[in-house]
Design an enzyme around this catalytic site. Structure first.
Site, PDB file in Angstrom:
ATOM      1  N   SER A 146      -7.582  -5.637  -5.539  1.00  9.80           N
ATOM      2  CA  SER A 146      -8.702  -6.238  -4.813  1.00  9.80           C
ATOM      3  C   SER A 146      -9.982  -6.165  -5.648  1.00  9.80           C
ATOM      4  O   SER A 146     -10.058  -5.403  -6.625  1.00  9.80           O
ATOM      5  CB  SER A 146      -8.923  -5.510  -3.482  1.00  9.80           C
ATOM      6  N   THR A 147     -10.974  -6.940  -5.235  1.00  9.22           N
ATOM      7  CA  THR A 147     -12.264  -6.918  -5.948  1.00  9.22           C
ATOM      8  C   THR A 147     -12.900  -5.521  -5.839  1.00  9.22           C
ATOM      9  O   THR A 147     -13.814  -5.210  -6.595  1.00  9.22           O
ATOM     10  CB  THR A 147     -13.230  -7.975  -5.363  1.00  9.22           C
ATOM     11  N   GLU A 148     -12.429  -4.731  -4.892  1.00  8.86           N
ATOM     12  CA  GLU A 148     -12.978  -3.377  -4.708  1.00  8.86           C
ATOM     13  C   GLU A 148     -12.205  -2.325  -5.527  1.00  8.86           C
ATOM     14  O   GLU A 148     -12.674  -1.201  -5.711  1.00  8.86           O
ATOM     15  CB  GLU A 148     -12.934  -2.968  -3.224  1.00  8.86           C
ATOM     16  N   SER A 189      -8.396  -4.783   4.916  1.00  6.84           N
ATOM     17  CA  SER A 189      -8.938  -4.489   3.585  1.00  6.84           C
ATOM     18  C   SER A 189      -9.348  -5.744   2.805  1.00  6.84           C
ATOM     19  O   SER A 189      -8.965  -5.914   1.651  1.00  6.84           O
ATOM     20  CB  SER A 189      -7.931  -3.661   2.760  1.00  6.84           C
ATOM     21  N   LEU A 233      10.555 -20.819  -4.464  1.00  5.36           N
ATOM     22  CA  LEU A 233       9.565 -19.862  -3.952  1.00  5.36           C
ATOM     23  C   LEU A 233       8.282 -19.857  -4.804  1.00  5.36           C
ATOM     24  O   LEU A 233       8.359 -19.799  -6.037  1.00  5.36           O
ATOM     25  CB  LEU A 233      10.171 -18.448  -3.976  1.00  5.36           C
ATOM     26  N   ASP A 253       0.830  -1.204   0.000  1.00  5.17           N
ATOM     27  CA  ASP A 253       0.000   0.000   0.000  1.00  5.17           C
ATOM     28  C   ASP A 253       0.872   1.264   0.000  1.00  5.17           C
ATOM     29  O   ASP A 253       1.975   1.254   0.541  1.00  5.17           O
ATOM     30  CB  ASP A 253      -0.893  -0.027   1.256  1.00  5.17           C
ATOM     31  N   GLU A 261       1.183 -13.505  12.371  1.00  7.61           N
ATOM     32  CA  GLU A 261       1.785 -12.338  13.016  1.00  7.61           C
ATOM     33  C   GLU A 261       1.676 -11.156  12.050  1.00  7.61           C
ATOM     34  O   GLU A 261       1.891 -11.322  10.844  1.00  7.61           O
ATOM     35  CB  GLU A 261       3.263 -12.604  13.329  1.00  7.61           C
ATOM     36  N   ARG A 285      -5.192  -1.995   8.775  1.00  8.88           N
ATOM     37  CA  ARG A 285      -6.414  -2.760   8.518  1.00  8.88           C
ATOM     38  C   ARG A 285      -6.126  -3.845   7.491  1.00  8.88           C
ATOM     39  O   ARG A 285      -5.067  -3.842   6.851  1.00  8.88           O
ATOM     40  CB  ARG A 285      -7.550  -1.845   8.043  1.00  8.88           C
ATOM     41  N   ARG A 302       0.214   7.656  -2.674  1.00  8.69           N
ATOM     42  CA  ARG A 302       0.789   8.728  -1.841  1.00  8.69           C
ATOM     43  C   ARG A 302       2.257   8.975  -2.197  1.00  8.69           C
ATOM     44  O   ARG A 302       2.736  10.100  -2.185  1.00  8.69           O
ATOM     45  CB  ARG A 302       0.658   8.359  -0.352  1.00  8.69           C
ATOM     46  N   TRP A 303       2.958   7.919  -2.528  1.00 11.89           N
ATOM     47  CA  TRP A 303       4.371   8.059  -2.937  1.00 11.89           C
ATOM     48  C   TRP A 303       4.459   8.975  -4.160  1.00 11.89           C
ATOM     49  O   TRP A 303       5.296   9.874  -4.226  1.00 11.89           O
ATOM     50  CB  TRP A 303       4.938   6.672  -3.251  1.00 11.89           C
ATOM     51  N   HIS A 357       2.575   3.171  -8.950  1.00 14.63           N
ATOM     52  CA  HIS A 357       2.366   1.741  -9.204  1.00 14.63           C
ATOM     53  C   HIS A 357       3.560   1.150  -9.968  1.00 14.63           C
ATOM     54  O   HIS A 357       3.966   0.017  -9.735  1.00 14.63           O
ATOM     55  CB  HIS A 357       1.072   1.521  -9.998  1.00 14.63           C
TER      56      HIS A 357
HETATM   57  C1  FPP Z   1      -2.212   0.208  -3.221  1.00  9.36           C
HETATM   58  O1  FPP Z   1      -1.657   1.485  -3.146  1.00  9.36           O
HETATM   59  C2  FPP Z   1      -1.651  -0.495  -4.365  1.00  9.36           C
HETATM   60  C3  FPP Z   1      -2.357  -1.085  -5.354  1.00  9.36           C
HETATM   61  C4  FPP Z   1      -3.821  -1.148  -5.387  1.00  9.36           C
HETATM   62  C5  FPP Z   1      -1.672  -1.703  -6.500  1.00  9.36           C
HETATM   63  C6  FPP Z   1      -0.510  -2.515  -6.112  1.00  9.36           C
HETATM   64  C7  FPP Z   1       0.241  -2.945  -7.290  1.00  9.36           C
HETATM   65  C8  FPP Z   1       1.580  -3.000  -7.330  1.00  9.36           C
HETATM   66  C9  FPP Z   1       2.457  -2.659  -6.207  1.00  9.36           C
HETATM   67  C10 FPP Z   1       2.260  -3.481  -8.538  1.00  9.36           C
HETATM   68  C11 FPP Z   1       1.940  -4.914  -8.738  1.00  9.36           C
HETATM   69  C12 FPP Z   1       2.845  -5.546  -9.644  1.00  9.36           C
HETATM   70  C13 FPP Z   1       2.540  -6.639 -10.330  1.00  9.36           C
HETATM   71  C14 FPP Z   1       3.597  -7.301 -11.061  1.00  9.36           C
HETATM   72  C15 FPP Z   1       1.173  -7.201 -10.410  1.00  9.36           C
HETATM   73  P1  FPP Z   1      -2.601   2.724  -3.337  1.00  9.36           P
HETATM   74  O2  FPP Z   1      -2.686   3.046  -4.773  1.00  9.36           O
HETATM   75  O3  FPP Z   1      -3.925   2.460  -2.691  1.00  9.36           O
HETATM   76  O4  FPP Z   1      -1.822   3.834  -2.566  1.00  9.36           O
HETATM   77  P2  FPP Z   1      -2.464   5.058  -1.768  1.00  9.36           P
HETATM   78  O5  FPP Z   1      -3.223   4.447  -0.623  1.00  9.36           O
HETATM   79  O6  FPP Z   1      -1.280   5.819  -1.331  1.00  9.36           O
HETATM   80  O7  FPP Z   1      -3.354   5.809  -2.711  1.00  9.36           O
END
Ligand code: FPP
Length: 258
Positions: A83-85, A214, A149, A38, A225, A212, A42-43, A55
């Protein structure tokens, strides 16, 4: 093992991390680590970049994390990628996230094959764009004989829907006589979930300061843990993963006993 694992930015950092890895490997390593990645949005916002830039950076961290997990001897790494959401997000963001498996596997699959990683996916495949599903299914097929893995992507995954579907299948099997009520216990019910092939996560990591779940692995995380960090996913690095595992190793797991 990944022989080209590059750690840290300079030689000193590299040897410190190498020593840490060796130390950590002396104690039991969590078999199954699950991560809620997550903080990508914000990053990006902090850098005045579009959310998709976060992303993309997050995808690079998936690479690093997979390498280290493999090196540490973690057996299963489950990553919550969508997620589904998450379909509620703007169309361009959804489309971008759905292009990441293509990009990730397009460049990284040969390494995964070489390094004995087995790719898996849990989630509802039907709604995924064809190109996303094709990339994932190719990776699953190409790595199916690997026994290192397991890199398990949770993609279009939702735990409540998964549990409900499990209940529906139980009811069907009960109606058809395949399953007797007296045979239904936690172990049998687990076999109706998308994680039927996996052990429950020993350690859950969530980045970005949110505390949380989610809708992530609600059944499977019953005795895991938890390790939360304020670090945003694109900033998550090897030291953070090692810190999470070190903390895990100091915890006493009692599974309800004393
Ligand atoms: C949540 O951060 C992140 C996601 C919903 C997407 C996660 C996906 C990746 C890290 C890349 C996945 C890579 C592959 C190869 C499938 P957010 O966007 O909700 O962040 P925020 O809460 O700061 O807005």
């Amino acid at each position: 093992m990944f022989n080209k694992l590059r750690l840290g930015k300079n030689r000193n950092n590299t040897s410190t991390l190498r020593n840490k890895i060796d130390d950590i490997k002396k104690s039991p390593i969590p078999e199954h680590v699950a991560i809620i990645m997550d903080g990508n949005g914000r990053w990006a916002k902090k850098r005045a970049l579009p959310r998709i830039a976060g992303h993309h950076e997050g995808m690079k961290v998936v690479r690093k994390t997979t390498k280290l997990a493999s090196e540490l001897g973690i057996k299963t790494l489950t990553l919550y990628a969508f997620s589904t959401e998450n379909w509620k997000r703007p169309k361009n963001e959804v489309e971008y996230i759905m292009s990441l498996p293509d990009e990730f596997l397009g460049t990284f699959l040969p390494d995964l094959i070489k390094e004995n990683v087995q790719v898996k996916m849990m989630g509802y495949k039907n709604q995924l764009p064809v190109h996303t599903l094709r990339a994932i299914e190719k990776a699953i097929e190409d790595t199916k004989n690997n026994d290192g893995l397991v890199l398990n992507f949770a993609l279009n995954y939702g735990s409540r829907a998964e549990i409900l579907d499990g209940v529906k299948q139980v009811l069907n099997d009960s109606k058809s006589g395949k399953l007797k009520e007296t045979d239904l216990d936690e172990k049998v019910f687990s076999s109706y979930l998308m994680t039927a092939d996996f052990t429950d996560p020993d350690l859950l990591i969530r980045t970005s300061g949110e505390i949380r779940l989610s809708n992530f692995m609600l059944w499977q995380l019953a005795y895991s843990e938890f390790w939360f960090t304020d670090v945003l996913w694109p900033d998550f690095n090897e030291e953070h993963l090692l810190e999470a595992i070190e903390t895990f190793q100091k915890r006493q797991r009692r599974f309800g006993g004393i």
